[in-house]
Motif scaffolding. Sequence first.
Motif, PDB file in Angstrom:
ATOM      1  N   LEU A  28       0.809  -1.215   0.000  1.00 27.81           N
ATOM      2  CA  LEU A  28       0.000   0.000   0.000  1.00 27.81           C
ATOM      3  C   LEU A  28       0.848   1.273   0.000  1.00 27.81           C
ATOM      4  CD1 LEU A  28      -2.896   1.208   0.212  1.00 27.81           C
ATOM      5  CD2 LEU A  28      -2.569   1.234   2.688  1.00 27.81           C
ATOM      6  N   LEU A  29       1.840   1.334   0.887  1.00 29.46           N
ATOM      7  CA  LEU A  29       2.623   2.558   1.010  1.00 29.46           C
ATOM      8  C   LEU A  29       3.791   2.622   0.036  1.00 29.46           C
ATOM      9  CD1 LEU A  29       2.584   3.219   4.864  1.00 29.46           C
ATOM     10  CD2 LEU A  29       1.069   4.082   3.068  1.00 29.46           C
ATOM     11  N   ASN A  30       3.913   1.615  -0.811  1.00 30.70           N
ATOM     12  CA  ASN A  30       4.888   1.673  -1.893  1.00 30.70           C
ATOM     13  C   ASN A  30       4.269   2.228  -3.174  1.00 30.70           C
ATOM     14  OD1 ASN A  30       5.850  -0.575   0.044  1.00 30.70           O
ATOM     15  ND2 ASN A  30       7.673  -0.154  -1.189  1.00 30.70           N
ATOM     16  N   ILE A  31       2.958   2.478  -3.139  1.00 28.95           N
ATOM     17  CA  ILE A  31       2.293   3.144  -4.256  1.00 28.95           C
ATOM     18  C   ILE A  31       2.859   4.548  -4.395  1.00 28.95           C
ATOM     19  CG2 ILE A  31       0.081   4.099  -5.018  1.00 28.95           C
ATOM     20  CD1 ILE A  31      -1.284   1.671  -3.731  1.00 28.95           C
ATOM     21  N   ASP A  32       3.032   5.008  -5.615  1.00 27.96           N
ATOM     22  CA  ASP A  32       3.609   6.328  -5.868  1.00 27.96           C
ATOM     23  C   ASP A  32       2.869   7.404  -5.079  1.00 27.96           C
ATOM     24  OD1 ASP A  32       5.071   4.884  -7.660  1.00 27.96           O
ATOM     25  OD2 ASP A  32       4.529   6.068  -9.432  1.00 27.96           O
ATOM     26  N   GLY A  33       3.630   8.246  -4.388  1.00 31.92           N
ATOM     27  CA  GLY A  33       3.058   9.350  -3.639  1.00 31.92           C
ATOM     28  C   GLY A  33       3.020   9.153  -2.141  1.00 31.92           C
ATOM     29  N   PHE A  34       3.353   7.947  -1.669  1.00 37.54           N
ATOM     30  CA  PHE A  34       3.319   7.670  -0.236  1.00 37.54           C
ATOM     31  C   PHE A  34       4.712   7.478   0.365  1.00 37.54           C
ATOM     32  CE2 PHE A  34      -0.886   6.554  -1.728  1.00 37.54           C
ATOM     33  CZ  PHE A  34      -1.708   7.065  -0.733  1.00 37.54           C
ATOM     34  N   GLU A  35       5.745   7.795  -0.423  1.00 36.98           N
ATOM     35  CA  GLU A  35       7.116   7.504   0.005  1.00 36.98           C
ATOM     36  C   GLU A  35       7.501   8.225   1.292  1.00 36.98           C
ATOM     37  OE1 GLU A  35       6.735   7.199  -4.453  1.00 36.98           O
ATOM     38  OE2 GLU A  35       6.224   8.703  -2.934  1.00 36.98           O
ATOM     39  N   ASP A  36       6.896   9.393   1.538  1.00 37.78           N
ATOM     40  CA  ASP A  36       7.291  10.172   2.711  1.00 37.78           C
ATOM     41  C   ASP A  36       6.641   9.683   3.994  1.00 37.78           C
ATOM     42  OD1 ASP A  36       4.854  10.983   1.631  1.00 37.78           O
ATOM     43  OD2 ASP A  36       4.980  12.961   2.561  1.00 37.78           O
ATOM     44  N   ILE A  37       5.747   8.707   3.905  1.00 36.85           N
ATOM     45  CA  ILE A  37       5.134   8.153   5.119  1.00 36.85           C
ATOM     46  C   ILE A  37       5.945   6.957   5.603  1.00 36.85           C
ATOM     47  CG2 ILE A  37       3.079   7.058   6.087  1.00 36.85           C
ATOM     48  CD1 ILE A  37       1.400   8.656   4.201  1.00 36.85           C
ATOM     49  N   LYS A  38       6.037   5.975   4.760  1.00 37.49           N
ATOM     50  CA  LYS A  38       6.738   4.739   5.118  1.00 37.49           C
ATOM     51  C   LYS A  38       6.835   3.902   3.859  1.00 37.49           C
ATOM     52  CE  LYS A  38       6.077   0.510   7.866  1.00 37.49           C
ATOM     53  NZ  LYS A  38       5.133  -0.174   8.766  1.00 37.49           N
ATOM     54  N   LYS A  39       7.930   3.250   3.668  1.00 35.49           N
ATOM     55  CA  LYS A  39       8.093   2.434   2.464  1.00 35.49           C
ATOM     56  C   LYS A  39       8.713   1.107   2.852  1.00 35.49           C
ATOM     57  CE  LYS A  39       9.781   2.789  -2.291  1.00 35.49           C
ATOM     58  NZ  LYS A  39      10.483   3.650  -3.273  1.00 35.49           N
ATOM     59  N   ASN A  40       8.010   0.013   2.566  1.00 33.96           N
ATOM     60  CA  ASN A  40       8.559  -1.309   2.864  1.00 33.96           C
ATOM     61  C   ASN A  40       9.661  -1.663   1.874  1.00 33.96           C
ATOM     62  OD1 ASN A  40       6.697  -1.487   4.882  1.00 33.96           O
ATOM     63  ND2 ASN A  40       5.454  -3.083   3.939  1.00 33.96           N
ATOM     64  N   ASP A  41      10.707  -2.315   2.381  1.00 35.76           N
ATOM     65  CA  ASP A  41      11.773  -2.761   1.484  1.00 35.76           C
ATOM     66  C   ASP A  41      11.279  -3.832   0.534  1.00 35.76           C
ATOM     67  OD1 ASP A  41      13.574  -1.021   2.665  1.00 35.76           O
ATOM     68  OD2 ASP A  41      14.221  -2.503   4.154  1.00 35.76           O
TER      69      ASP A  41
END
Length: 389
Positions: free
Chosen positions: A51-64
């Motif tokens: 979910l948070l790897n979708i474009d535009g959410f990088e500044d919240i949290k990004k799973n490796d």
Amino acid sequence: MNRAVLIVLDSVGAGELPDAADYGDVGSNTLKNIYKNKNNFSLPNLENLGLLNIDGFEDIKKNDSYIGSIAKCNEQSKGKDTTTGHWEISGIILDKPFPTYPDGFPDDLIKEFEKRVGRKTIGNCVASGTEIIKELGKEHVETGSLIVYTSADSVFQIAAHEEVVPLDELYNICKIARELLQGEHSVGRVIARPFIGTEGNYTRTGNRRDFSLLPPSDTMLDYVKNSDMDVFAIGKIEDIFVNKGITRSNHTHNNEEGIEATIETIKEDFKGLIFTNLVDFDMIYGHRNNIDGYAGALKYFDDKLPEIIESLKNDDILIITADHGCDPTTKSTDHSREYIPLLFYGKNIKENNNLGILDSFADIGKTILELLRIDNKIAGNSVAGNILR
């Protein structure tokens, strides 16, 4: 693939579309703004899907790493309502939006409606559904006049107390309105908004019903049904498509019922499509700017997601998306013009696979039909070849 499980998280938008300013929705980002407004908020199971790897959410949290294929979708149709969003998902792109009525409905239309249903009306304005029954509920109960109102969306809403206007009568009144509202007044939906209670304590019930326009052409649902497969509609899907292309429906009233019905249907043995709408995000929380409630509903779905995934068969694909936004953190109580998130998961679906931004919601329906090996003529571009292992 033999089955697709398509779950629409109603109004869980993924950021303002390029034309959001035309709709007054600059700054809207339903999902992201909930994360920003809730301390330590997380949706671990959706995040595990990407979910948070979708474009535009990088500044919240990004799973490796994540276990799904992901994207967000642009909307080609004009509008930001439920019918427009679901129709586009299913392969119909509208050239012009459904009509809206910021100043209320024309007098001649209201008079003809009153004549046909045999009741007077009050209201006829843009209003919040919860506020208008507070304001006009007493007059309605005393006179039997129907509360008619609309919103920024293309809707003709009729509120009535269940002890004043029985449900069967209210639904029939809505059918009459639907027959009347054609041509230039072809609103997207006529909505029955029953309520109960006493003055100062009126409460809307779960007996809402939507009466949509008939889709103007075959959708993804029709193609699946016409291929001798099943189409199971859960929630308000049957209303949105006027039962067109559906083999069985379960008109659940809230997220909990919808999730349980989806799990039970997945466990059945059939080929085809499960199409679920989970309405609480939008109806109960988004339109009332209830950030805590919206966040709680997201958490509830996330907690149930492992059970949904565990129910899947090896040749199933799970698709999680939305139909528009309804950002509870903004001043507006209406839908917002947003991208929608898109998550694919299944035993045969690639992991760690970001497709970026897709051209249209219709790419979802087109992809489902290709995965089910069904020839079709609906709008959209399939990404099946990009998500299969």
